[in-house]
Design a protein around this motif. Structure first.
Motif, PDB file in Angstrom:
ATOM      1  N   PHE A 110      -1.201  -2.568  10.074  1.00 37.71           N
ATOM      2  CA  PHE A 110      -1.089  -2.023   8.721  1.00 37.71           C
ATOM      3  C   PHE A 110      -2.273  -2.527   7.907  1.00 37.71           C
ATOM      4  O   PHE A 110      -2.695  -3.670   8.051  1.00 37.71           O
ATOM      5  N   PHE A 111      -2.771  -1.668   7.003  1.00 36.76           N
ATOM      6  CA  PHE A 111      -3.944  -2.026   6.209  1.00 36.76           C
ATOM      7  C   PHE A 111      -3.591  -2.851   4.979  1.00 36.76           C
ATOM      8  O   PHE A 111      -4.270  -3.813   4.637  1.00 36.76           O
ATOM      9  N   ASP A 112      -2.507  -2.471   4.303  1.00 35.08           N
ATOM     10  CA  ASP A 112      -2.142  -3.167   3.075  1.00 35.08           C
ATOM     11  C   ASP A 112      -0.624  -3.147   2.905  1.00 35.08           C
ATOM     12  O   ASP A 112       0.092  -2.495   3.685  1.00 35.08           O
ATOM     13  N   PRO A 113      -0.074  -3.858   1.925  1.00 35.11           N
ATOM     14  CA  PRO A 113       1.379  -3.912   1.739  1.00 35.11           C
ATOM     15  C   PRO A 113       2.022  -2.545   1.513  1.00 35.11           C
ATOM     16  O   PRO A 113       3.144  -2.301   1.984  1.00 35.11           O
ATOM     17  N   ILE A 114       1.347  -1.660   0.805  1.00 34.37           N
ATOM     18  CA  ILE A 114       1.918  -0.324   0.570  1.00 34.37           C
ATOM     19  C   ILE A 114       2.088   0.414   1.889  1.00 34.37           C
ATOM     20  O   ILE A 114       3.123   1.047   2.142  1.00 34.37           O
ATOM     21  N   HIS A 115       1.067   0.328   2.744  1.00 39.67           N
ATOM     22  CA  HIS A 115       1.123   0.961   4.060  1.00 39.67           C
ATOM     23  C   HIS A 115       2.295   0.403   4.866  1.00 39.67           C
ATOM     24  O   HIS A 115       3.059   1.156   5.501  1.00 39.67           O
ATOM     25  N   TYR A 116       2.463  -0.926   4.829  1.00 42.03           N
ATOM     26  CA  TYR A 116       3.563  -1.545   5.560  1.00 42.03           C
ATOM     27  C   TYR A 116       4.913  -1.045   5.054  1.00 42.03           C
ATOM     28  O   TYR A 116       5.802  -0.696   5.843  1.00 42.03           O
ATOM     29  N   CYS A 117       5.078  -1.015   3.751  1.00 40.49           N
ATOM     30  CA  CYS A 117       6.371  -0.628   3.168  1.00 40.49           C
ATOM     31  C   CYS A 117       6.716   0.829   3.435  1.00 40.49           C
ATOM     32  O   CYS A 117       7.897   1.186   3.510  1.00 40.49           O
ATOM     33  N   GLN A 118       5.705   1.660   3.613  1.00 39.50           N
ATOM     34  CA  GLN A 118       5.946   3.076   3.915  1.00 39.50           C
ATOM     35  C   GLN A 118       6.639   3.260   5.259  1.00 39.50           C
ATOM     36  O   GLN A 118       7.343   4.244   5.473  1.00 39.50           O
ATOM     37  N   TYR A 119       6.436   2.302   6.165  1.00 35.83           N
ATOM     38  CA  TYR A 119       7.000   2.409   7.503  1.00 35.83           C
ATOM     39  C   TYR A 119       8.102   1.382   7.764  1.00 35.83           C
ATOM     40  O   TYR A 119       8.489   1.162   8.908  1.00 35.83           O
ATOM     41  N   THR A 120       8.592   0.776   6.722  1.00 35.44           N
ATOM     42  CA  THR A 120       9.621  -0.252   6.841  1.00 35.44           C
ATOM     43  C   THR A 120      10.978   0.282   6.406  1.00 35.44           C
ATOM     44  O   THR A 120      11.077   0.929   5.359  1.00 35.44           O
ATOM     45  N   PRO A 121      12.034   0.054   7.198  1.00 36.56           N
ATOM     46  CA  PRO A 121      13.373   0.495   6.776  1.00 36.56           C
ATOM     47  C   PRO A 121      13.728  -0.081   5.407  1.00 36.56           C
ATOM     48  O   PRO A 121      13.383  -1.219   5.088  1.00 36.56           O
ATOM     49  N   GLN A 122      14.412   0.709   4.617  1.00 37.12           N
ATOM     50  CA  GLN A 122      14.726   0.324   3.245  1.00 37.12           C
ATOM     51  C   GLN A 122      15.488  -0.994   3.167  1.00 37.12           C
ATOM     52  O   GLN A 122      15.288  -1.777   2.236  1.00 37.12           O
ATOM     53  N   GLU A 123      16.334  -1.267   4.150  1.00 40.51           N
ATOM     54  CA  GLU A 123      17.118  -2.497   4.090  1.00 40.51           C
ATOM     55  C   GLU A 123      16.261  -3.758   4.269  1.00 40.51           C
ATOM     56  O   GLU A 123      16.707  -4.877   3.976  1.00 40.51           O
ATOM     57  N   LYS A 124      15.021  -3.591   4.749  1.00 40.33           N
ATOM     58  CA  LYS A 124      14.135  -4.747   4.906  1.00 40.33           C
ATOM     59  C   LYS A 124      13.221  -4.957   3.699  1.00 40.33           C
ATOM     60  O   LYS A 124      12.523  -5.974   3.629  1.00 40.33           O
TER      61      LYS A 124
END
Length: 230
Positions: A110-124
């Motif tokens: 992942f490049f940045d936190p936004i990129h990571y959060c886009q692919y992370t389940p909401q519960e995490k």
């Protein structure tokens, strides 16, 4: 006078003899403050000007995280910026590399936190963003934010090369920024770069567990991490 402190891991008593006996001391902590509340920094600040970067232990608990990012002390975190401390430009890169995000020299996930959060389940998702653990993970965007800046000293929690657990991308960042010295924490053994340092463009210093050094890299105190022996 600028002093560099290795990982305190929640204990600060060893620093008082040095900051009390000198005037106009700027104390730069190289990560793993491991606080439970801001009180320790509030007390230490009566005797010195405190700056720091975060380490991996600073997001291990909510209390450790909130002691920094939930208090006014968050503005003294040098991560991702360059600050002028007593006329010296000091840049900071806090946190650690984690394989789920980026483990150089491998390609980043992942490049940045936004990129990571886009692919992370909401519960995490935690507090509307990164999970607590990854609040101290290094993203490529953290490096990119510093690459166009200039500084005299780069402080990091992770080690550069030639440390056996070091990362060449930190050396590359230092070259781009034109720094003459790197100070890092994380590794508790005060690794000695003197004989094997091939990075002639700058000097590198590992300020280990509860250790302290001046701006020339001279140790004022060397701590020994014997916590597992107790």
């Amino acid at each position: 006078m600028i002093l560099f402190a290795g990982d305190p891991h929640g204990s600060y008593e060893h620093l008082y003899p040095f900051v009390k006996e000198q005037k106009n001391v700027a104390l730069v902590i190289l990560g793993d403050l491991q606080l439970t509340n801001p009180h320790e920094l509030d007390e230490l600040a009566k005797y010195c000007d405190i700056w720091f970067i975060h380490g991996n232990h600073d997001s291990k608990t909510v209390a450790a995280f909130d002691a920094i990012w939930g208090s006014e002390w968050k503005d003294r975190n040098i991560h991702g910026k360059v600050v002028d401390i007593q006329g010296v430009r000091i840049a900071g890169l806090g946190g650690v590399f984690r394989g789920h995000i980026w483990m150089p020299p491998n390609r980043p996930m992942f490049f940045d936190p936004i990129h990571y959060c886009q692919y992370t389940p909401q519960e995490k998702i935690w507090r509307g963003g990164l999970p607590l653990r990854h609040r101290t993970s290094i993203f490529p965007s953290d490096m990119e934010a510093l690459e166009s800046e200039k500084a005299d000293i780069l402080i990091t929690h992770e080690a550069p090369r030639p440390h056996p657990q070091g990362f060449a991308v930190i050396n590359q960042l230092a070259r781009k920024m034109g720094v003459s010295k790197i100070f890092h924490g994380h590794h508790h053994d005060n690794f000695d770069y003197t004989l094997i340092n091939r990075n002639k463009y700058c000097d590198i210093f590992n300020i280990g567990f509860r250790s302290l050094a001046d701006i020339e890299g001279n140790y004022l105190l060397k701590g020994v991490d014997d916590r597992d022996k107790k």
